[in-house]
Design an enzyme around this catalytic site. Structure first.
Site, mmCIF file in Angstrom:
data_model
loop_
_atom_site.group_PDB
_atom_site.id
_atom_site.type_symbol
_atom_site.label_atom_id
_atom_site.label_comp_id
_atom_site.label_asym_id
_atom_site.label_seq_id
_atom_site.Cartn_x
_atom_site.Cartn_y
_atom_site.Cartn_z
ATOM 1 N N LYS A 73 -34.884 101.396 56.641
ATOM 2 C CA LYS A 73 -34.405 101.897 55.344
ATOM 3 C C LYS A 73 -35.494 102.527 54.488
ATOM 4 O O LYS A 73 -35.197 103.101 53.456
ATOM 5 C CB LYS A 73 -33.750 100.756 54.548
ATOM 6 C CG LYS A 73 -32.618 100.035 55.279
ATOM 7 C CD LYS A 73 -32.020 98.947 54.408
ATOM 8 C CE LYS A 73 -30.943 98.176 55.138
ATOM 9 N NZ LYS A 73 -31.487 97.251 56.136
ATOM 10 N N LYS A 87 -28.421 106.863 49.780
ATOM 11 C CA LYS A 87 -29.226 107.968 50.306
ATOM 12 C C LYS A 87 -28.499 108.736 51.410
ATOM 13 O O LYS A 87 -28.986 109.770 51.878
ATOM 14 C CB LYS A 87 -30.571 107.443 50.790
ATOM 15 C CG LYS A 87 -31.427 106.915 49.641
ATOM 16 C CD LYS A 87 -32.686 106.243 50.130
ATOM 17 C CE LYS A 87 -33.525 105.739 48.946
ATOM 18 N NZ LYS A 87 -32.850 104.708 48.147
ATOM 19 N N ARG A 111 -42.635 111.469 47.271
ATOM 20 C CA ARG A 111 -43.042 111.265 48.654
ATOM 21 C C ARG A 111 -42.149 112.084 49.578
ATOM 22 O O ARG A 111 -41.096 112.575 49.157
ATOM 23 C CB ARG A 111 -42.959 109.780 49.003
ATOM 24 C CG ARG A 111 -43.905 108.916 48.187
ATOM 25 C CD ARG A 111 -43.672 107.450 48.427
ATOM 26 N NE ARG A 111 -42.350 107.018 47.992
ATOM 27 C CZ ARG A 111 -41.898 105.774 48.087
ATOM 28 N NH1 ARG A 111 -42.667 104.843 48.596
ATOM 29 N NH2 ARG A 111 -40.678 105.458 47.673
#
Length: 549
Positions: free
Chosen positions: A279, A321, A462
């Site tokens: 994850k 996500k 990131r």
């Protein structure tokens, strides 16, 4: 008693010696003797407290109710703290004193902090709801004082904690989210008197699912986990509860379909909660093929094994996500959802078929990789706090609430359902970091306050990370019987097309053809829109070395 005996002796001497001593003299003598003795002791104690109090930390107690009073009594024997006043929003306490301490309104906090050098505020409101606690904390956040809290009322009543055991303000209080009482019928539907299997049982979500499941009296609980240490930890924890439920700790990978199938058939598993997944967004970006193997194929193999073993219900733990993903992790989780939807379409037409559903939610507080434990470590180390972007926001939920809602959503599934948990309002990570600094009694160091204690630094997004998370695809959202659970109707693929896509993706992964992998993920109906190039570490290193040669 000594004064009384002394007065009695004086009266006796006067009586037996025929000395003229008026009858009132022994009474007056005894009374004044008591007054003098008490006065001397009070003066000495006042001097002692004055001298010793100089080293104590001045504090305020927020809440003049029973909890606040008990806390005040406990603190009278403290060598560390000195309570100087109560703070309470209840105006009926105004201009009164409780246990010798004035009760003031919250508006007086600023003045008290300045004049009396208050360092800490103790929240003595264990009965307050999460929303009420958040309002109090928001009121206290602008002041540079550390905020501590007494344990919750439930913990005090159950004997798990004492009123005097102060704790840091939990991040749950910053969210101000009141948990909805679970519906017992939904909690029990897929668990009670059934054999339940949890994959990824040692992870943050998986372990909490196990804790919630074992309370509902299953016939047996199968813990399926790849990490030996994580499996050992959750097995020992559940065994320590000493509940009359057989626990089977099994090592294994979700990428081995034969192992999955043999386990499910051996224990005659009725319900599977599939929490095993990679994850962490940046790590999956750096290890693309392993992320695909574990998240896509691992889910598909587990689902196929469930069908072969005759499992009744299969619940996938998904993520926000997976909605219009900008990273490989999100794309793999959406691909996993597509696989279950394809299998559900096949199973819905078969009598006794496995019922598939998936539950999608955002970040959970305190999970592995969560930002909150990282912030706390950075504060303890003196900073700085690292935030990727000033405007980044995330949805948050506590792990126990997420696990309970997952179980309840799974019980409502009809086949192929995508459930979405109500995560409340999204939280700005920068504001969360600032509040954590202030609640620790420190000041944020920035351009407007260059002499503050801890600085917040922005490291940049990131690989694969996006500013805002979403929970739904499209607008086809429907309510369910639970106020915190919704269901979404979304597009999916027929099983034949999905299997063909898996075969092509398998060949690309086997050949380490990352350009082909990227194209396949883009062509799938996942809404994948990457914000970065291919970040797989092995592939990039191999390409650099071959170019050098």
């Amino acid at each position: 008693m000594g004064s009384f005996l002394s007065g009695l002796t004086l009266a006796g001497i006067g009586f037996f010696s025929n000395a003229f001593i008026p009858r009132t003299v022994p009474i007056i003598y005894s009374s004044f003797l008591v007054i003098f003795i008490i006065s001397i002791r009070l003066i000495v104690r006042a001097l002692y407290q004055s001298l010793s109090g100089r080293t104590k930390i001045n504090i305020l107690i927020y809440g003049a109710g029973s909890a606040g009073r008990q806390l005040s009594i406990a603190l009278k024997h403290s060598h560390e703290y000195r309570a100087i006043a109560f703070i309470d929003r209840d105006r009926s306490y105004l201009k009164t004193s409780v246990l010798g301490l004035r009760v003031l309104l919250p508006e007086a906090i600023d003045c008290l902090i300045t004049k009396r050098d208050v360092k800490k505020v103790l929240l003595a409101v264990p009965r307050a709801s999460a929303n009420e606690r958040k309002l109090i904390i928001d009121q206290l956040a602008p002041y540079s004082v550390e905020i501590l809290s007494v344990p919750s009322f439930a913990d005090i009543v159950s004997g798990k904690a004492k009123i005097s055991e102060l704790q840091d303000v939990s991040v749950d209080d910053l969210l101000g989210r009141d948990a909805v009482m679970p519906q017992q019928s939904l909690l029990e539907a897929n668990i009670k008197n059934k054999v339940v299997m949890v994959t990824g049982a040692g992870g943050s979500i998986g372990s909490e699912l196990c804790r919630q499941i074992i309370k509902q009296q299953p016939k047996g609980l199968v813990l399926f986990e790849l990490s030996e240490f994580a499996l050992y930890q959750i097995d020992r924890e559940l065994a320590g509860l000493k509940l009359d439920v057989p626990i089977y700790p099994l090592l294994g990978s979700v990428q081995r379909v034969h192992r999955l199938e043999s386990v499910m058939k051996s224990f005659q598993v009725d319900t599977v909660y599939h929490a095993a997944a990679y994850k962490h967004v940046p790590l999956v970006e750096y290890n693309v093929i392993e992320g695909i193997r574990n998240n896509i194929y691992g889910t598909y193999y587990t689902a196929k094994a469930a069908i072969e073993a005759g499992v009744e219900s299969f619940v996938l733990i998904s993520t926000d996500k997976a909605v219009r993903p900008t990273n490989v992790m999100g794309a793999t989780k959406r691909m996993a959802e597509l696989g279950l939807q394809a299998l559900a379409e096949q199973e819905n037409g078969r009598e006794g078929g496995t019922r598939f559903c998936m539950v999608r939610f955002g970040n959970v507080l305190g999970s592995s990789g969560s930002v909150i434990p990282l912030f706390k470590k950075q504060i303890a180390a003196g900073g700085p706090l690292t935030v990727t972007h000033p405007d980044i926001t995330r949805y948050f939920m506590t792990i126990p609430e997420a696990a309970q809602l997952v179980i309840q959503a799974g019980a409502m599934g009809k086949g192929g359902d995508v459930f979405v948990l109500d995560m409340g309002e999204s939280v700005k990570i920068t504001a969360l970091a600032e509040n954590l600094i202030k609640l620790s009694g420190l000041e944020v160091r920035n351009d407007s306050n260059p002499h503050g204690d801890i600085e917040i630094q922005f490291s940049g997004l990131r690989p694969g990370e996006k500013l805002y998370e979403e929970l739904l695809i499209g607008d086809n959202v429907e309510k369910t019987a639970h106020s915190r659970i919704m269901t979404a109707n979304e597009i999916h693929l027929p099983l034949d097309e999905y299997n063909q896509m898996l075969d092509t993706l398998d060949q690309a992964c086997h050949g380490m053809k990352h350009e082909d992998i990227r194209e396949l993920l883009l062509s799938a109906p996942t809404g994948f829109k990457p914000t970065d190039g291919i970040n797989d570490i092995v592939w990039n290193t191999y390409n650099r070395s071959t170019r050098t040669i």
